[in-house]
Scaffold this motif. Structure first.
Motif, PDB file in Angstrom:
ATOM      1  N   ILE A  79       9.493 -12.925 -19.275  1.00 14.91           N
ATOM      2  CA  ILE A  79       8.871 -11.936 -20.167  1.00 14.91           C
ATOM      3  C   ILE A  79       9.925 -10.875 -20.440  1.00 14.91           C
ATOM      4  O   ILE A  79      10.189  -9.997 -19.612  1.00 14.91           O
ATOM      5  CB  ILE A  79       7.602 -11.334 -19.539  1.00 14.91           C
ATOM      6  N   ASP A  80      10.563 -10.980 -21.614  1.00 12.40           N
ATOM      7  CA  ASP A  80      11.670 -10.095 -21.976  1.00 12.40           C
ATOM      8  C   ASP A  80      11.354  -9.388 -23.287  1.00 12.40           C
ATOM      9  O   ASP A  80      10.288  -9.602 -23.882  1.00 12.40           O
ATOM     10  CB  ASP A  80      12.971 -10.893 -22.066  1.00 12.40           C
ATOM     11  N   PRO A  81      12.231  -8.503 -23.750  1.00 14.75           N
ATOM     12  CA  PRO A  81      11.951  -7.784 -24.997  1.00 14.75           C
ATOM     13  C   PRO A  81      11.689  -8.702 -26.184  1.00 14.75           C
ATOM     14  O   PRO A  81      10.844  -8.387 -27.041  1.00 14.75           O
ATOM     15  CB  PRO A  81      13.230  -6.950 -25.199  1.00 14.75           C
ATOM     16  N   VAL A  82      12.373  -9.834 -26.269  1.00 18.36           N
ATOM     17  CA  VAL A  82      12.159 -10.752 -27.382  1.00 18.36           C
ATOM     18  C   VAL A  82      10.741 -11.297 -27.362  1.00 18.36           C
ATOM     19  O   VAL A  82      10.065 -11.377 -28.401  1.00 18.36           O
ATOM     20  CB  VAL A  82      13.177 -11.911 -27.339  1.00 18.36           C
ATOM     21  N   GLU A 101       5.186  -1.525 -28.481  1.00 17.45           N
ATOM     22  CA  GLU A 101       6.537  -1.278 -28.973  1.00 17.45           C
ATOM     23  C   GLU A 101       7.393  -0.676 -27.859  1.00 17.45           C
ATOM     24  O   GLU A 101       8.549  -1.066 -27.666  1.00 17.45           O
ATOM     25  CB  GLU A 101       6.482  -0.337 -30.168  1.00 17.45           C
ATOM     26  N   GLU A 102       6.831   0.249 -27.116  1.00 18.85           N
ATOM     27  CA  GLU A 102       7.559   0.866 -26.013  1.00 18.85           C
ATOM     28  C   GLU A 102       7.774  -0.123 -24.869  1.00 18.85           C
ATOM     29  O   GLU A 102       8.763  -0.037 -24.122  1.00 18.85           O
ATOM     30  CB  GLU A 102       6.800   2.096 -25.517  1.00 18.85           C
ATOM     31  N   ALA A 103       6.857  -1.086 -24.728  1.00 23.57           N
ATOM     32  CA  ALA A 103       6.969  -2.075 -23.648  1.00 23.57           C
ATOM     33  C   ALA A 103       8.171  -2.992 -23.832  1.00 23.57           C
ATOM     34  O   ALA A 103       8.672  -3.563 -22.863  1.00 23.57           O
ATOM     35  CB  ALA A 103       5.693  -2.905 -23.560  1.00 23.57           C
ATOM     36  N   GLU A 104       8.647  -3.128 -25.074  1.00 20.81           N
ATOM     37  CA  GLU A 104       9.808  -3.999 -25.327  1.00 20.81           C
ATOM     38  C   GLU A 104      10.985  -3.615 -24.450  1.00 20.81           C
ATOM     39  O   GLU A 104      11.622  -4.464 -23.824  1.00 20.81           O
ATOM     40  CB  GLU A 104      10.216  -3.931 -26.802  1.00 20.81           C
ATOM     41  N   ASP A 153      -1.247  -3.839 -19.861  1.00 16.08           N
ATOM     42  CA  ASP A 153      -1.721  -2.461 -20.025  1.00 16.08           C
ATOM     43  C   ASP A 153      -1.399  -1.925 -21.415  1.00 16.08           C
ATOM     44  O   ASP A 153      -2.173  -1.124 -21.977  1.00 16.08           O
ATOM     45  CB  ASP A 153      -1.111  -1.569 -18.952  1.00 16.08           C
ATOM     46  N   ALA A 154      -0.269  -2.336 -21.977  1.00 15.63           N
ATOM     47  CA  ALA A 154       0.057  -1.910 -23.343  1.00 15.63           C
ATOM     48  C   ALA A 154      -0.957  -2.477 -24.334  1.00 15.63           C
ATOM     49  O   ALA A 154      -1.358  -1.786 -25.284  1.00 15.63           O
ATOM     50  CB  ALA A 154       1.466  -2.369 -23.697  1.00 15.63           C
ATOM     51  N   MET A 155      -1.377  -3.727 -24.127  1.00 16.11           N
ATOM     52  CA  MET A 155      -2.414  -4.301 -24.996  1.00 16.11           C
ATOM     53  C   MET A 155      -3.732  -3.549 -24.842  1.00 16.11           C
ATOM     54  O   MET A 155      -4.434  -3.288 -25.822  1.00 16.11           O
ATOM     55  CB  MET A 155      -2.608  -5.783 -24.676  1.00 16.11           C
ATOM     56  N   LEU A 156      -4.052  -3.177 -23.609  1.00  9.09           N
ATOM     57  CA  LEU A 156      -5.274  -2.404 -23.384  1.00  9.09           C
ATOM     58  C   LEU A 156      -5.206  -1.050 -24.088  1.00  9.09           C
ATOM     59  O   LEU A 156      -6.208  -0.549 -24.618  1.00  9.09           O
ATOM     60  CB  LEU A 156      -5.500  -2.208 -21.881  1.00  9.09           C
ATOM     61  N   ASP A 157      -4.016  -0.440 -24.113  1.00 13.55           N
ATOM     62  CA  ASP A 157      -3.847   0.860 -24.774  1.00 13.55           C
ATOM     63  C   ASP A 157      -3.887   0.737 -26.289  1.00 13.55           C
ATOM     64  O   ASP A 157      -4.474   1.581 -26.977  1.00 13.55           O
ATOM     65  CB  ASP A 157      -2.516   1.492 -24.355  1.00 13.55           C
ATOM     66  N   ASP A 158      -3.267  -0.317 -26.821  1.00 18.31           N
ATOM     67  CA  ASP A 158      -3.102  -0.432 -28.268  1.00 18.31           C
ATOM     68  C   ASP A 158      -4.334  -0.979 -28.986  1.00 18.31           C
ATOM     69  O   ASP A 158      -4.578  -0.635 -30.152  1.00 18.31           O
ATOM     70  CB  ASP A 158      -1.926  -1.362 -28.594  1.00 18.31           C
ATOM     71  N   LEU A 159      -5.092  -1.839 -28.327  1.00 11.92           N
ATOM     72  CA  LEU A 159      -6.131  -2.600 -29.013  1.00 11.92           C
ATOM     73  C   LEU A 159      -7.509  -2.019 -28.752  1.00 11.92           C
ATOM     74  O   LEU A 159      -7.746  -1.386 -27.720  1.00 11.92           O
ATOM     75  CB  LEU A 159      -6.080  -4.065 -28.569  1.00 11.92           C
ATOM     76  N   PRO A 160      -8.448  -2.205 -29.693  1.00 13.59           N
ATOM     77  CA  PRO A 160      -9.814  -1.679 -29.523  1.00 13.59           C
ATOM     78  C   PRO A 160     -10.419  -2.131 -28.207  1.00 13.59           C
ATOM     79  O   PRO A 160     -10.141  -3.221 -27.711  1.00 13.59           O
ATOM     80  CB  PRO A 160     -10.560  -2.285 -30.717  1.00 13.59           C
ATOM     81  N   ASP A 161     -11.285  -1.260 -27.640  1.00 12.23           N
ATOM     82  CA  ASP A 161     -11.780  -1.547 -26.302  1.00 12.23           C
ATOM     83  C   ASP A 161     -13.128  -2.246 -26.262  1.00 12.23           C
ATOM     84  O   ASP A 161     -13.606  -2.579 -25.170  1.00 12.23           O
ATOM     85  CB  ASP A 161     -11.831  -0.269 -25.455  1.00 12.23           C
TER      86      ASP A 161
END
Length: 382
Positions: A5-8, A30-33, A50-58
């Motif tokens: 699991i890398d930036p790409v 984006e910051e997780a990259e 956690d980034a998906m949890l922050d970015d996406l509707p709950d």
């Protein structure tokens, strides 16, 4: 492994989400990259989840829409599935709805075909083990081998890298219906999971394991002997009588001589060579499983034995056999070596020899030091 699991990969996941209308466009992914760089794999999974949890509707309804939108994209595949599956599981639990729990389980079954949902399903099992297993039993007849395997692998007592589910350990018979359906599965991928699952349970309740294995032995197919050997391997090493009999090993009146070493010390990055004599003192012929253990020195100075397979032999009454082995002590990623005293033992059907100690020399010891009187490696007489 960390670089799986890398930036790409995170960027590819962001692009996949960008193709789903219901997915919001936050900045956490984006910051997780860049944030995943330099972290361990498990930390990277948690960070992306956690980034998906922050970015996406709950709300879970939108979560399902997004997940199904991702599944329509061919590029949504590989290791990005792991954090995505844990995002689905977390949203299904946060909802608190039985319907959403069931839907989250169904989504994990679809996602597992792209990689594996075995880690994410543990969160759902920990929360509602009985309902989770009820659903997983329906997966055992699924047309896709990955879904069938998920039923076994996801419900293992000690899944490597997976969170512990204490209920599974306190109810070792609860997964029996899953295993009974899958031990004769057409897929070797599934059968291997069943064997590993059975071996996990042997650490919890050997009786449950040997009784179930005996039932399978009474209803075998051509693959069942392998499943039993692999699933009972820990109990065989522990000389469990029922396990030994189930895999065809007989004879307990055995004598195992103390291992004889080719040298009393082993160079760093070197190999340990040893031999031992096994004798059948019983009247009937014995079919013998012969293993050996290395007592590895730990950082705190204690030793911890690890058992390895050596061979199997048939021994007539009174017959002896000499077994030999060379074991590499080159450093590997899964084991750190520490200089100092170690030991080796040999066992036959669980009957153990006495320990023979040996010294693993410190790294960097040169040839002159190693052959000096205080480091001389004389042949052992056992």
């Amino acid at each position: 492994m960390d670089e799986l699991i890398d930036p790409v990969l995170v960027r590819r996941l962001r692009r996949a989400l960008g193709g789903v209308p219901a997915a919001a466009h936050g900045r956490a992914l984006e910051e997780a990259e860049s944030a995943v760089v330099g972290r361990k794999l498990r930390e990277r999974v948690d960070l992306v989840r956690d980034a998906m949890l922050d970015d996406l509707p709950d709300d879970f309804t939108t979560t399902e829409q997004i997940a199904r939108g991702l599944l329509e994209q061919a590029d949504f595949t590989g290791w990005m599935i792991w954090p995505a599956s844990e995002w689905v599981a977390r949203r299904g639990l946060d909802s608190g709805s039985e319907h959403d729990f069931d839907t989250a389980m169904a989504l994990l079954a679809e996602l597992t075909v792209r990689l594996s949902s075995e880690f994410a399903v543990r969160d759902l099992l920990a929360a509602r083990p009985e309902r989770g297993l009820q659903i997983m039993r329906t997966w055992t007849t699924h047309s896709d081998e990955h879904v069938r395997r998920l039923a076994s692998e996801g419900s293992r007592a000690y899944l490597p890298w997976g969170r512990r589910v204490p209920w599974l350990i306190s109810h070792p018979g609860a997964t029996g219906a899953i295993l009974d359906t899958l031990y004769r599965d057409d897929s070797e991928y599934v059968r291997r999971s069943v064997a590993n699952h059975l071996n996990d349970l042997s650490r919890v309740d050997p009786g449950v394991v040997t009784r179930r294995a005996a039932q399978w032995a009474g209803r075998p197919d051509s693959h069942t002997p392998w499943v039993l050997r692999h699933g009972l391997r820990t109990l065989v090493k522990k000389a469990d009588p029922a396990a030994l009999a189930l895999v065809g090993f007989t004879g307990m009146d055995l004598d195992v001589g103390r291992p004889r070493l080719s040298a009393r010390s082993v160079a760093w990055n070197g190999s340990l060579s040893f031999s031992a004599t096994v004798t059948n003192n019983g009247e009937p012929e014995a079919r013998v499983a012969i293993d050996y253990s290395i007592g590895f020195r730990r950082a705190n100075g204690t030793t911890s034995p690890t058992t390895f397979k050596l061979t199997s032999r048939r021994l007539a009454p009174g017959e002896s056999v000499v077994v030999t082995k060379t074991h590499s002590l080159r450093p590997i990623t899964t084991r750190a070596y520490y200089a100092g005293e170690h030991f080796v033992t040999v066992q036959a059907n669980g009957v153990q020899s006495e320990q023979t100690p040996f010294i693993l020399e410190p790294a960097g010891l040169d040839t002159a030091q190693r052959t000096s009187p205080e480091h001389a490696a004389g042949a052992s007489d056992g």
